[in-house]
Design an enzyme around this catalytic site. Structure first.
Site, short mmCIF file in Angstrom:
data_model
loop_
_atom_site.label_atom_id
_atom_site.label_comp_id
_atom_site.label_asym_id
_atom_site.label_seq_id
_atom_site.Cartn_x
_atom_site.Cartn_y
_atom_site.Cartn_z
N LYS A 1 -0.54 -17.68 -10.06
CA LYS A 1 0.15 -17.45 -9.19
C LYS A 1 -0.15 -17.86 -7.94
O LYS A 1 0.87 -18.21 -6.95
CB LYS A 1 0.09 -15.90 -8.96
CG LYS A 1 0.87 -15.25 -7.59
CD LYS A 1 1.01 -13.85 -7.86
CE LYS A 1 3.00 -13.41 -7.09
NZ LYS A 1 2.27 -12.03 -6.48
N GLY B 1 0.93 -1.64 0.02
CA GLY B 1 -0.06 -0.08 -0.29
C GLY B 1 0.89 0.89 0.16
O GLY B 1 0.70 2.27 -0.83
N ASN C 1 2.35 -19.66 -5.45
CA ASN C 1 2.16 -19.53 -3.99
C ASN C 1 2.18 -21.09 -3.47
O ASN C 1 3.32 -21.38 -2.48
CB ASN C 1 1.56 -18.84 -3.83
CG ASN C 1 2.15 -17.69 -4.07
OD1 ASN C 1 0.59 -16.17 -4.92
ND2 ASN C 1 3.17 -16.78 -3.88
N1 LIG Z 1 4.77 -7.06 0.11
C1 LIG Z 1 4.58 -7.20 -1.86
O1 LIG Z 1 5.98 -7.02 -1.98
C2 LIG Z 1 3.81 -7.52 -2.41
C3 LIG Z 1 3.72 -8.04 -3.74
C4 LIG Z 1 2.25 -8.49 -4.08
C5 LIG Z 1 1.49 -8.95 -3.82
N2 LIG Z 1 1.39 -8.92 -2.26
C6 LIG Z 1 -0.08 -8.96 -1.67
O2 LIG Z 1 -0.09 -8.12 -1.25
C7 LIG Z 1 -1.58 -8.02 0.14
C8 LIG Z 1 -0.50 -6.83 1.46
O3 LIG Z 1 0.13 -7.16 1.78
P1 LIG Z 1 1.25 -6.54 2.57
O4 LIG Z 1 2.59 -7.07 2.41
O5 LIG Z 1 1.29 -5.29 1.65
O6 LIG Z 1 1.08 -6.58 3.21
P2 LIG Z 1 1.16 -6.17 5.35
O7 LIG Z 1 1.99 -5.03 5.30
O8 LIG Z 1 0.97 -6.46 6.25
O9 LIG Z 1 -0.13 -4.58 4.76
C9 LIG Z 1 -1.35 -4.81 5.12
C10 LIG Z 1 -1.52 -3.66 5.92
O10 LIG Z 1 -2.74 -3.62 5.51
C11 LIG Z 1 -3.78 -2.83 6.87
N3 LIG Z 1 -4.90 -3.44 7.24
C12 LIG Z 1 -5.99 -4.33 7.10
N4 LIG Z 1 -7.05 -4.65 8.23
C13 LIG Z 1 -6.95 -3.10 7.45
C14 LIG Z 1 -8.70 -2.14 7.88
N5 LIG Z 1 -9.60 -3.14 8.24
N6 LIG Z 1 -8.85 -0.77 7.38
C15 LIG Z 1 -7.26 -0.33 7.35
N7 LIG Z 1 -6.25 -1.06 6.91
C16 LIG Z 1 -6.26 -2.54 7.25
C17 LIG Z 1 -2.25 -3.31 8.18
O11 LIG Z 1 -2.94 -2.71 8.67
P3 LIG Z 1 -2.59 -3.47 10.60
O12 LIG Z 1 -0.76 -3.35 10.12
O13 LIG Z 1 -2.95 -2.29 11.53
O14 LIG Z 1 -2.93 -4.64 11.20
C18 LIG Z 1 -1.27 -2.78 7.30
O15 LIG Z 1 -0.76 -2.51 7.54
C19 LIG Z 1 -1.37 -9.28 -0.03
O16 LIG Z 1 -2.36 -9.84 0.08
C20 LIG Z 1 0.18 -9.45 -0.25
O17 LIG Z 1 -0.52 -11.16 -0.65
C21 LIG Z 1 2.11 -8.27 -1.11
#
Ligand SMILES: NC(=O)c1ccc[n+]([C@@H]2O[C@H](COP(=O)([O-])OP(=O)(O)OC[C@H]3O[C@@H](n4cnc5c(N)ncnc54)[C@H](OP(=O)(O)O)[C@@H]3O)[C@@H](O)[C@H]2O)c1
Length: 297
Positions: A182, A17, A186
């Protein structure tokens, strides 16, 4: 309710994000949506890509402070949080609202489409890599491509937005196929890195892990074929290539398991198992992996 025409909301200020927010905010106003309780009106973080580091400051709101319709929102939570997160902003979604779902795995997208059939909903399958470095840094660790396709509702040109911000993106006809492709990779890498507690590349050097990956691949391909997905290369071959190319990475599932966070297992192996059951295909190897991991974490 009204909203500035071009504002893009980002729901879920985690790794992907904030990485997207940093890039998109160069070309369009971006507002973050955080969980209730967050009080500061702005989020300031360091954004690093290679040797380049910038400070990014973005407005942020919660469901308590939102006061206008959301025109475009990119959902960037983990798969298990996605539906609840979208429901939390439901009062601000209108018929014209466009959602882009960034979740890995499958199942969370269907749940959101079922719950919000009247919206414009697109899904993405992204090979971008981002992570957070405490206390306040987001690292865009690896450039990839984001494939985007429509699930329901009117077309929205998310691809052009990504491209304008300098991100590699492609509009695809069958996003379900890309998500399925994917998913099978995974399912072959992420759970095994948890079971063997190792980096992606190390799986290739552990004979038992490699054999298990081969069996998981055969099953995954049979399940997905029964569900109507065809792929030119076996999952095992692709998973080996991916494990080699990302040899030094600790998979997101391993990172989550090590940190005691919830896993996306139900949207990867769990989804495959549900599909296997629906199609009447055996997936005993995946079932064993699922049971071992749920017992372990
Ligand atoms: N990171 C990568 O490189 C990557 C690449 C491709 C795809 N993805 C996919 O993208 C998705 C996110 O991954 P990520 O790595 O970014 O995960 P992450 O770092 O854990 O981020 C998820 C965020 O969502 C927030 N959140 C959860 N519930 C919420 C709500 N109700 N309202 C507002 N915010 C909320 C969390 O807040 P809290 O911290 O407060 O829980 C956290 O900041 C996953 O499905 C992942 O598989 C990630």
């Amino acid at each position: 309710m009204s909203s500035p025409v071009d504002t893009v909301h980002i729901l879920g200020a985690g790794s992907i994000g904030l990485m997207l927010a940093a890039h998109l905010s160069r070309v369009v106003p971006v507002t973050l949506i955080r969980r209730p309780g967050m009080t500061t009106p702005e989020l300031r973080f360091r954004f690093r890509e290679g040797n380049n580091e910038t400070i990014v400051t973005l407005p942020q709101q919660t469901t308590e402070t939102l006061d206008a319709a959301i025109e475009r929102v990119i959902v960037c939570t983990k798969a298990q949080d996605a539906l609840a997160a979208v429901e939390s902003v439901a009062d601000y979604l209108t018929e014209g609202s466009g959602l882009l779902l960034m979740q890995n795995g499958m199942g969370s997208q269907e749940a959101i489409v079922d719950r919000f059939p009247g919206l414009s909903i697109h899904a993405a399958s992204s090979t971008e890599g981002a992570y957070r470095e405490p206390p306040d840094t987001v690292v865009h660790a690896g450039r990839g491509i984001t494939r985007i396709g429509g699930l329901t509702g009117k077309a929205f040109d998310w691809t052009a937005l990504f491209q304008t911000a300098g991100l590699d993106a492609e509009q695809v006809e069958q996003i379900e196929w890309h998500l399925g492709n994917k998913l099978r990779i995974n399912c072959l890498i992420n759970p095994l890195t948890v079971l063997y507690d190792c980096r992606n590349g190390e799986l290739l050097a552990i004979p038992a892990a490699l054999e298990q990956m081969r069996r998981l691949g055969t099953e995954a391909d049979a399940v997905l074929a029964a569900a109507g997905f065809t792929f030119s290369e076996p999952a095992f071959d692709v998973a080996r290539q991916v494990a080699r190319a990302t040899a030094n990475n600790r998979s997101s599932m391993l990172q989550d398991a090590s940190a005691g966070r919830a896993l996306e297992l139900d949207y990867m192996t769990g989804y495959l198992l549900a599909l296997a059951e629906r199609c009447g295909v055996s997936a005993e190897e995946h079932r064993a992996v699922y049971q071992q991991i749920t017992k372990q974490v």
